[in-house]
Design a protein around this motif. Structure first.
Motif, mmCIF file in Angstrom:
data_model
loop_
_atom_site.group_PDB
_atom_site.id
_atom_site.type_symbol
_atom_site.label_atom_id
_atom_site.label_comp_id
_atom_site.label_asym_id
_atom_site.label_seq_id
_atom_site.Cartn_x
_atom_site.Cartn_y
_atom_site.Cartn_z
ATOM 1 N N LEU A 287 0.836 -1.394 -0.049
ATOM 2 C CA LEU A 287 0.064 -0.087 0.102
ATOM 3 C C LEU A 287 0.743 1.368 -0.035
ATOM 4 N N ASP A 320 2.005 6.749 15.027
ATOM 5 C CA ASP A 320 0.649 6.402 14.752
ATOM 6 C C ASP A 320 -0.298 7.622 14.435
ATOM 7 N N VAL A 321 -1.090 7.401 13.519
ATOM 8 C CA VAL A 321 -1.626 8.510 12.531
ATOM 9 C C VAL A 321 -3.129 8.685 13.890
ATOM 10 N N ASP A 322 -3.227 10.118 14.109
ATOM 11 C CA ASP A 322 -4.518 10.275 15.293
ATOM 12 C C ASP A 322 -5.872 10.142 14.676
ATOM 13 N N HIS A 323 -6.479 9.656 15.323
ATOM 14 C CA HIS A 323 -7.983 9.360 14.816
ATOM 15 C C HIS A 323 -8.119 8.975 13.706
ATOM 16 N N PHE A 324 -7.185 8.131 13.077
ATOM 17 C CA PHE A 324 -7.387 7.528 11.727
ATOM 18 C C PHE A 324 -8.766 6.927 11.410
ATOM 19 N N ASN A 328 -11.453 7.320 7.981
ATOM 20 C CA ASN A 328 -11.941 6.069 7.323
ATOM 21 C C ASN A 328 -13.553 6.346 7.225
ATOM 22 N N HIS A 333 -12.682 4.491 3.005
ATOM 23 C CA HIS A 333 -11.586 3.518 3.220
ATOM 24 C C HIS A 333 -10.410 3.917 1.983
ATOM 25 N N GLY A 336 -8.581 6.978 3.325
ATOM 26 C CA GLY A 336 -7.606 6.426 4.512
ATOM 27 C C GLY A 336 -6.397 5.693 3.785
ATOM 28 N N ASP A 337 -6.494 5.083 2.779
ATOM 29 C CA ASP A 337 -5.328 4.295 2.165
ATOM 30 C C ASP A 337 -4.380 5.300 1.592
ATOM 31 N N LEU A 340 -2.435 6.856 4.218
ATOM 32 C CA LEU A 340 -1.376 6.432 4.609
ATOM 33 C C LEU A 340 -0.030 6.314 3.798
ATOM 34 N N GLY A 362 -1.447 -1.605 10.324
ATOM 35 C CA GLY A 362 -2.666 -0.668 10.435
ATOM 36 C C GLY A 362 -2.138 0.549 10.011
ATOM 37 N N GLU A 363 -2.420 1.730 10.871
ATOM 38 C CA GLU A 363 -2.129 3.086 10.631
ATOM 39 C C GLU A 363 -0.593 3.584 11.435
ATOM 40 N N LYS A 454 -0.199 9.499 23.157
ATOM 41 C CA LYS A 454 -1.554 9.329 22.870
ATOM 42 C C LYS A 454 -2.387 9.965 24.207
ATOM 43 N N ARG A 458 -2.341 13.639 22.098
ATOM 44 C CA ARG A 458 -1.956 13.211 20.545
ATOM 45 C C ARG A 458 -1.085 14.568 19.859
HETATM 46 N N1 LIG Z 1 -7.895 2.878 5.123
HETATM 47 C C1 LIG Z 1 -7.319 2.138 5.911
HETATM 48 N N2 LIG Z 1 -7.581 1.847 7.143
HETATM 49 C C2 LIG Z 1 -6.964 0.985 8.012
HETATM 50 C C3 LIG Z 1 -5.964 0.170 7.483
HETATM 51 N N3 LIG Z 1 -5.277 -0.579 8.445
HETATM 52 C C4 LIG Z 1 -6.083 -0.283 9.522
HETATM 53 N N4 LIG Z 1 -6.953 0.954 9.130
HETATM 54 C C5 LIG Z 1 -7.859 1.299 10.169
HETATM 55 O O1 LIG Z 1 -7.368 2.334 11.204
HETATM 56 C C6 LIG Z 1 -8.117 2.436 12.200
HETATM 57 C C7 LIG Z 1 -7.281 2.525 13.370
HETATM 58 O O2 LIG Z 1 -8.100 2.957 14.395
HETATM 59 P P1 LIG Z 1 -7.745 3.005 15.993
HETATM 60 O O3 LIG Z 1 -7.061 1.923 16.149
HETATM 61 O O4 LIG Z 1 -9.084 3.081 16.656
HETATM 62 O O5 LIG Z 1 -7.225 4.274 16.206
HETATM 63 P P2 LIG Z 1 -7.358 5.816 15.818
HETATM 64 O O6 LIG Z 1 -8.789 6.112 15.263
HETATM 65 O O7 LIG Z 1 -6.354 6.087 14.897
HETATM 66 O O8 LIG Z 1 -7.228 6.521 16.980
HETATM 67 P P3 LIG Z 1 -5.890 7.039 17.893
HETATM 68 O O9 LIG Z 1 -4.583 5.907 17.406
HETATM 69 O O10 LIG Z 1 -6.258 6.471 19.324
HETATM 70 O O11 LIG Z 1 -5.622 8.182 17.747
HETATM 71 C C8 LIG Z 1 -9.079 1.214 12.232
HETATM 72 O O12 LIG Z 1 -10.337 1.975 11.911
HETATM 73 C C9 LIG Z 1 -8.552 0.258 11.006
HETATM 74 O O13 LIG Z 1 -9.663 -0.172 10.590
HETATM 75 C C10 LIG Z 1 -5.738 0.433 6.143
HETATM 76 O O14 LIG Z 1 -4.437 -0.217 5.478
HETATM 77 N N5 LIG Z 1 -6.235 1.144 5.423
#
Ligand SMILES: Nc1nc2c(ncn2[C@@H]2O[C@H](COP(=O)(O)OP(=O)(O)OP(=O)(O)O)[C@@H](O)[C@H]2O)c(=O)[nH]1
Length: 465
Positions: A287, A320-324, A328, A333, A336-337, A340, A362-363, A454, A458
């Motif tokens: 990705l 780590d991305v905040d409130h990722f 999404n 989605h 979100g990709d 990243l 993940g993020e 966090k 954050r």
């Molecule tokens: N678009 C996309 N989303 C992903 C990927 N991998 C993980 N995620 C999403 O990333 C999100 C991570 O959410 P959380 O772990 O709750 O964290 P957050 O929303 O970033 O909150 P904080 O880390 O606490 O700031 C989840 O919804 C996953 O589904 C990916 O490859 N692509």
């Protein structure tokens, strides 16, 4: 030879002479003397011929011996090229072993590398060989005298080697091959040099070819041979040989051996690059295009070992991305990709060449900063944080306003003196942690620091205590 046979049969000579004496008018003694002189002449000329043949035979024999020795050496280098386990080993075989085996005074290699693939692989390979040389030097220093100054740093070793203008195959720390490697963004320079087609060019050194002999004192060379490396009709590089002997390479020389070697080198180089590409595919996150976790774990272990050996600090950052989840949820989605991917690129743009970034999952991204103290790591982390916060994410928002995001980072430095408590290790006395233990602990500390960032709200950097 016929005369030689006649002269060698005394019975026949005697009867011939007797016949001539009987029918001749001169004194028999004169006739005999004349015949004797004639036979002597024949013998001398036969001996002369024989010695000429002997010289010719000796010359052919020594030529055959030389060719045999040459063939053996070619065979040896060819086996080495075929058996080289990596691109680095292959380039070292060409730049170091080949020169030593054939007593060349200079060997350089130019490779066309538009995607910087060879550059990346070979600079990593060079760092490893330089580190090994450094370790050897350190061991030697320690065994010689403990009062001597510490071994040169990697950077100083690199600059010393790249500045060196000695003959290429003179003994060195085993690291100077990299200075004699020319990685070209395109084939333009080679087209300018091989103006008469992709054929070996032998003769006295030409100033127009000096660019191919970087890292070598060209003024000291008497003759050179440039061998184009051809693969599937394309020139992928040039193997360049130099000798102080002006008669070693001349335009009339046969180039069969050299052409065969160049053809094999080209095939081996291409194969090694394909293998490196395949390796990379397995170690890259599809990705984001940065490395994947598998690569990180292998590389982290290497860096931990190197840091323990060299006693240079090593920092690990977790990002780590905040409130990722919200990205999404609000933009979909694919958005979100895209975020990243952009985060991966921004991080990469803030790092030095030998720093490592990988997608941890993940993020979350993980970074390794070799030769960096914690303070420097925290500064880098903050620079990355600010760069990401100010970057417009490639996401179409409903209001058509640029999307901005924030990230949190945790930073930890590897503890050099880390020792396992006796009870935990089950040892009689405290022992140094193994590289795997040190690696796990380093990532764990960065993760705890990220968690603290966090928790603290954050969009910040937190370092491990
Ligand atoms: N678009 C996309 N989303 C992903 C990927 N991998 C993980 N995620 C999403 O990333 C999100 C991570 O959410 P959380 O772990 O709750 O964290 P957050 O929303 O970033 O909150 P904080 O880390 O606490 O700031 C989840 O919804 C996953 O589904 C990916 O490859 N692509």
């Amino acid at each position: 030879m016929k005369e030689l046979g006649t002269g060698g049969e005394p019975g026949k000579v005697a009867s011939t002479v007797a016949g001539e004496v009987a029918g001749a008018s001169g004194s028999p003694l004169d006739l005999l003397r004349g015949e004797n002189a004639r036979l002597r002449e024949q013998l001398d000329s036969a001996q002369e011929q024989l010695s000429g043949l002997r010289t010719q035979f000796d010359r052919l024999l020594s030529e055959a011996r030389l060719n045999q020795a040459k063939l053996r050496r070619f065979d040896q280098i060819e086996r080495q090229l075929i058996a080289a386990p990596s691109l680095t080993a292959l380039v070292q075989a060409l730049l170091v072993d080949f020169g030593v085996l054939f007593e060349l005074d200079a060997v350089t290699l130019a490779l066309v590398d538009p995607q910087y693939e060879a550059a990346r692989v070979l600079s990593e390979g060079w760092s490893e060989s330089a580190q090994a040389a450094l370790d050897d030097a350190e061991t030697q220093n320690q065994t010689q005298t403990s009062a001597e100054p510490p071994a040169a740093s990697l950077a100083s070793l690199a600059s010393r080697d790249s500045r060196s203008e000695r003959h290429a195959t003179e003994p060195s720390a085993g690291t100077d091959w990299f200075a004699r490697l020319l990685l070209l963004g395109s084939g333009q320079l080679l087209s300018q040099i091989y103006t008469r087609g992709w054929r070996p060019m032998l003769g006295s050194p030409d100033p127009n070819q000096a660019a191919l002999f970087q890292g070598v004192n060209v003024r000291g060379l008497g003759s050179t041979a440039l061998l184009p490396l051809l693969h599937r009709g394309e020139c992928i590089g040039s193997l360049n040989l130099g000798s102080r002997d002006s008669a070693r390479f001349s335009a009339g020389n046969s180039t069969d051996f050299l052409e065969r070697l160049a053809a094999l080198a080209a095939i081996c180089l291409d194969n090694a690059l394909v293998a490196e590409r395949l390796k990379l595919v397995g170690l890259t996150d599809a990705l984001t295009g940065v490395h994947n976790r598998r690569y990180f774990e292998a590389r982290c272990l290497e860096e931990v070992k190197a840091a323990q050996r060299s006693r240079q600090p090593l920092v690990c950052l977790l990002l780590d991305v905040d409130h990722f989840k919200r990205i999404n949820d609000n933009h979909g989605h694919p958005a979100g990709d895209a975020v990243l991917r952009e985060v991966g690129q921004v991080i990469r743009g803030q790092l030095r060449g030998n720093d490592v970034v990988a997608r941890y999952g993940g993020e979350e991204f993980v970074l390794l900063l070799p030769n960096t103290p914690l303070q420097g790591g925290v500064e880098t982390a903050d620079r990355i944080r600010l760069a990401i916060a100010s970057a417009a994410m490639p996401v179409q928002t409903e209001q058509d306003t640029p999307l901005h995001i924030t990230v949190s980072l945790g930073a930890a430095q590897m503890d050099m003196e880390e020792r396992k408590p006796v009870a935990e290790a089950g040892d009689a006395a405290p022992r140094r942690s193994t590289p795997v233990e040190s690696m796990k602990r380093l990532v764990q500390q960065a993760d705890q620091a990220l968690y603290a960032a966090k928790q603290a709200g954050r969009n910040r950097v937190q370092s491990a205590q």
